[in-house]
Design an enzyme around this catalytic site. Structure first.
Site, PDB file in Angstrom:
ATOM      1  N   THR A  99      10.401  -6.682 -12.749  1.00 21.57           N
ATOM      2  CA  THR A  99       9.913  -7.833 -12.881  1.00 21.57           C
ATOM      3  C   THR A  99       8.457  -8.333 -12.205  1.00 21.57           C
ATOM      4  O   THR A  99       8.536  -7.904 -10.807  1.00 21.57           O
ATOM      5  CB  THR A  99      11.125  -9.111 -13.011  1.00 21.57           C
ATOM      6  OG1 THR A  99      12.033  -9.089 -13.621  1.00 21.57           O
ATOM      7  CG2 THR A  99      10.596 -10.624 -12.868  1.00 21.57           C
ATOM      8  N   ASN A 135      -6.413   3.310  10.750  1.00 18.96           N
ATOM      9  CA  ASN A 135      -5.308   2.047  11.158  1.00 18.96           C
ATOM     10  C   ASN A 135      -4.798   2.399  12.508  1.00 18.96           C
ATOM     11  O   ASN A 135      -5.376   0.742  12.996  1.00 18.96           O
ATOM     12  CB  ASN A 135      -4.130   1.828  10.235  1.00 18.96           C
ATOM     13  CG  ASN A 135      -3.614   3.564  10.234  1.00 18.96           C
ATOM     14  OD1 ASN A 135      -3.462   4.239   9.725  1.00 18.96           O
ATOM     15  ND2 ASN A 135      -2.342   3.227  10.840  1.00 18.96           N
ATOM     16  N   CYS A 167       4.052  10.516  23.600  1.00 19.53           N
ATOM     17  CA  CYS A 167       5.914  10.915  23.463  1.00 19.53           C
ATOM     18  C   CYS A 167       6.309   8.852  24.279  1.00 19.53           C
ATOM     19  O   CYS A 167       7.322   9.554  24.511  1.00 19.53           O
ATOM     20  CB  CYS A 167       6.316  11.591  24.435  1.00 19.53           C
ATOM     21  SG  CYS A 167       5.862  11.734  26.490  1.00 19.53           S
ATOM     22  N   SER A 215      -3.210  -3.249  -0.011  1.00 24.37           N
ATOM     23  CA  SER A 215      -2.273  -4.406   0.942  1.00 24.37           C
ATOM     24  C   SER A 215      -1.995  -5.834   1.005  1.00 24.37           C
ATOM     25  O   SER A 215      -3.877  -6.178   1.967  1.00 24.37           O
ATOM     26  CB  SER A 215      -1.249  -3.534   1.812  1.00 24.37           C
ATOM     27  OG  SER A 215       0.081  -3.986   2.058  1.00 24.37           O
ATOM     28  N   ALA A 216      -1.366  -7.219   0.601  1.00 20.95           N
ATOM     29  CA  ALA A 216      -1.431  -7.944   0.622  1.00 20.95           C
ATOM     30  C   ALA A 216      -1.615  -8.708   1.719  1.00 20.95           C
ATOM     31  O   ALA A 216      -2.191  -8.989   2.762  1.00 20.95           O
ATOM     32  CB  ALA A 216      -0.936  -8.993  -0.591  1.00 20.95           C
ATOM     33  N   HIS A 217      -1.160  -7.706   2.872  1.00 19.19           N
ATOM     34  CA  HIS A 217      -0.159  -8.840   4.201  1.00 19.19           C
ATOM     35  C   HIS A 217      -1.727  -7.537   4.990  1.00 19.19           C
ATOM     36  O   HIS A 217      -1.981  -8.425   6.019  1.00 19.19           O
ATOM     37  CB  HIS A 217       1.171  -8.142   4.630  1.00 19.19           C
ATOM     38  CG  HIS A 217       1.070  -6.548   5.093  1.00 19.19           C
ATOM     39  ND1 HIS A 217       1.226  -6.244   6.362  1.00 19.19           N
ATOM     40  CD2 HIS A 217       1.752  -5.331   4.372  1.00 19.19           C
ATOM     41  CE1 HIS A 217       1.303  -5.138   6.665  1.00 19.19           C
ATOM     42  NE2 HIS A 217       1.820  -4.883   5.453  1.00 19.19           N
ATOM     43  N   GLN A 275      -7.052  -0.667   5.175  1.00 19.08           N
ATOM     44  CA  GLN A 275      -7.457  -1.374   6.343  1.00 19.08           C
ATOM     45  C   GLN A 275      -8.853  -1.792   6.350  1.00 19.08           C
ATOM     46  O   GLN A 275      -9.597  -3.127   7.244  1.00 19.08           O
ATOM     47  CB  GLN A 275      -8.081  -0.728   7.868  1.00 19.08           C
ATOM     48  CG  GLN A 275      -6.111  -0.028   8.261  1.00 19.08           C
ATOM     49  CD  GLN A 275      -5.557  -1.157   9.038  1.00 19.08           C
ATOM     50  OE1 GLN A 275      -5.650  -2.419   9.543  1.00 19.08           O
ATOM     51  NE2 GLN A 275      -4.586  -1.169   9.127  1.00 19.08           N
ATOM     52  N   ALA A 303       1.058  -1.142  -0.036  1.00 20.07           N
ATOM     53  CA  ALA A 303       0.034   0.055  -0.165  1.00 20.07           C
ATOM     54  C   ALA A 303       0.991   1.466   0.016  1.00 20.07           C
ATOM     55  O   ALA A 303       0.666   2.380  -0.809  1.00 20.07           O
ATOM     56  CB  ALA A 303      -0.757  -0.320   1.066  1.00 20.07           C
ATOM     57  N   THR A 304       2.162   1.389   0.360  1.00 21.79           N
ATOM     58  CA  THR A 304       3.076   2.607   0.839  1.00 21.79           C
ATOM     59  C   THR A 304       3.322   3.358  -1.085  1.00 21.79           C
ATOM     60  O   THR A 304       2.845   3.777  -0.948  1.00 21.79           O
ATOM     61  CB  THR A 304       3.685   2.242   1.593  1.00 21.79           C
ATOM     62  OG1 THR A 304       3.904   2.068   2.596  1.00 21.79           O
ATOM     63  CG2 THR A 304       5.052   3.158   1.655  1.00 21.79           C
TER      64      THR A 304
HETATM   65  C1  LIG Z   1      -0.369  -0.771   5.845  1.00 26.35           C
HETATM   66  C2  LIG Z   1      -1.186   0.357   5.826  1.00 26.35           C
HETATM   67  C3  LIG Z   1      -0.600   1.079   4.962  1.00 26.35           C
HETATM   68  C4  LIG Z   1       0.714   0.633   4.138  1.00 26.35           C
HETATM   69  O1  LIG Z   1       0.791  -0.556   3.851  1.00 26.35           O
HETATM   70  P1  LIG Z   1       2.045  -1.582   3.650  1.00 26.35           P
HETATM   71  O2  LIG Z   1       1.237  -2.401   2.326  1.00 26.35           O
HETATM   72  O3  LIG Z   1       2.433  -2.435   4.605  1.00 26.35           O
HETATM   73  O4  LIG Z   1       3.183  -0.912   2.840  1.00 26.35           O
HETATM   74  C5  LIG Z   1      -1.432   2.251   4.112  1.00 26.35           C
HETATM   75  N1  LIG Z   1      -2.240   2.854   4.787  1.00 26.35           N
HETATM   76  C6  LIG Z   1      -2.349   2.117   5.739  1.00 26.35           C
HETATM   77  C7  LIG Z   1      -4.109   2.836   6.133  1.00 26.35           C
HETATM   78  C8  LIG Z   1      -2.584   1.426   6.436  1.00 26.35           C
HETATM   79  O5  LIG Z   1      -3.031   0.010   7.203  1.00 26.35           O
END
Ligand SMILES: *Cc1c(COP(=O)(O)O)cnc(C)c1O
Length: 397
Positions: free
Chosen positions: A242, A153, A328, A201-203, A181, A74-75
């Site tokens: 690739t 998130n 903090c 994002s897959a993870h 999310q 996602a980044t």
């Molecule tokens: C985890 C997350 C991302 C980043 O995803 P990655 O695949 O780890 O780069 C971006 N936006 C939200 C809301 C997320 O929870």
């Protein structure tokens, strides 16, 4: 390896790969290892797996498979969306986003500001929600893009993305939605939310790390982007490099499982979440749930316990994985406290919130056990609070 008493309640940080995902990925390391761009039979076999995965992701978003670009997560999707659109618009163009977006959005916007674009960061209300009227008012003649997340998130709050999409569509401005999310538990059909760009994002959906996708609308309107990378012109020129066949196959299966199982699974997870909150409230009646409870991801809780630092609670929870966001006292500056500050709760921002992310792996038994451990940890943290606050340099903002 965590032992079997270990309870994983941090599904917003990442999710374990579903065993069905792992199973589907294995052949891509062994037999179907060829480069998906190669024209020989082995390459075509790899490409077929990629295109099946593309169709699965498209089915989840209810879009055309040609509108899916595979990325490293996602980044990258967010950076491609924001910087890709901005690069074609140039300096002076204007972007609208919110103060509680993920760092990937906020930091990409900061980079664009350094390049001469202007960015409006909309506040959220005390419930953690963006007001659609604020989006409407922020859009001006130079506005090219609005980027609002579907679900946060940290506090799990859901943004009124359909209402925002209706505004951006009417005003002729592109909408990027960070659905990273939301997608595991909520329907994110791109036409229903009028999204022109959407990151996932897959993870975060029980797939592998390092794999993601960006939806790029092809028509009405066509979202035009400049790629981040120069190279072989993969992914219709939008993402050279690739193809990560294992990661893409994993994402495809993860997307299929989400599409088929999301509704009952979200209901199950919501029931677990509600039960956990019920037990905690009974023992600790003064706890504060940060953000709207009604407009929220089913598996999310973000709780401030008055008189206890979230970081102390998290640190003393040896067998339960949760996370803390505070102004903090967090061991690493993970940037999460800006979300609590944006809610206007200085007390909560100072103590931090304990973020609990319930997911596919969790059971009812775990809820009962974890609740007791959290209650004990809050007791410990409250006892230590006086001492800690004297030693801390933390001041209310
Ligand atoms: C985890 C997350 C991302 C980043 O995803 P990655 O695949 O780890 O780069 C971006 N936006 C939200 C809301 C997320 O929870």
């Amino acid at each position: 390896m965590p032992d079997e008493r270990f309870i994983y309640f941090d599904h917003h940080a990442t999710t374990p790969c579903d065993p069905r995902v792992v199973e589907a990925m294995l052949p891509t390391f062994r037999d179907v290892f060829a480069n998906a761009s190669s024209s020989h039979a082995a390459g075509r076999a790899a490409l077929e797996l990629v295109e099946n995965a593309r169709a699965e992701v498209a089915a989840l978003l209810d879009c055309d498979a040609r509108e899916i670009v595979f990325t490293s997560g996602a980044t990258e999707s967010i950076n491609l969306a924001l910087k890709g659109v901005a690069a074609l618009a140039g300096p002076g163009a204007h972007i609208v986003t919110s103060t509680i977006e993920h760092r990937a959005v906020l930091d990409a916007c900061a980079a664009l500001e350094r390049d001469g674009l202007s960015v409006t960061y909309l506040p959220v209300d005390a419930d953690g929600c963006v007001r659609p009227s604020d989006v409407e008012n922020a859009i001006g003649p130079r506005t090219i893009l609005v980027s609002i997340m579907a679900a946060n998130n940290e506090i799990g709050t859901l943004q009124p993305i359909e209402a925002i999409g209706a505004i951006t569509r009417r005003r002729g401005v592109l909408l990027h939605c960070d659905a990273t999310q939301a997608i595991a538990s909520l329907s994110c059909k791109v036409d229903a939310i009028s999204a022109d760009l959407l990151s996932l994002s897959a993870h975060k959906i029980y797939g592998p790390k390092g794999s993601g996708a960006l939806f790029v609308r092809r028509r009405r309107p066509r979202a035009r982007l400049r790629p981040l990378f120069d190279g072989g012109g993969h992914e219709r020129g939008l993402r050279s490099g690739t193809l990560n066949v294992p990661g893409i196959v994993g994402l495809g299966v993860a997307a299929k499982i989400v599409r088929e199982e999301r509704e009952p699974e979200a209901a199950r997870i919501r029931a677990l979440r509600d039960r956990l909150l019920e037990i905690l409230k009974e023992a600790i009646p003064d706890l504060i749930v940060n953000g709207s409870l009604a407009r929220r991801l089913p598996g999310n809780l973000n709780i401030t316990f008055p008189g206890a630092r979230a970081s102390t609670i998290v640190a003393s929870l040896a067998d339960v994985a949760v996370s803390a966001g505070s102004a903090c006292s967090s061991p690493k500056t993970d940037g999460s406290s800006y979300v609590l500050r944006a809610l206007g709760r200085k007390d909560a921002a100072l103590l931090g919130g304990v973020r609990i992310g319930i997911g596919r792996t969790n059971t009812e038994d775990e809820i009962e056990v974890a609740a007791q451990r959290v209650i004990e940890a809050v007791g410990t943290a409250r006892a230590r609070f006086g001492e800690e606050s004297r030693a801390s340099s933390c001041e209310p903002a």
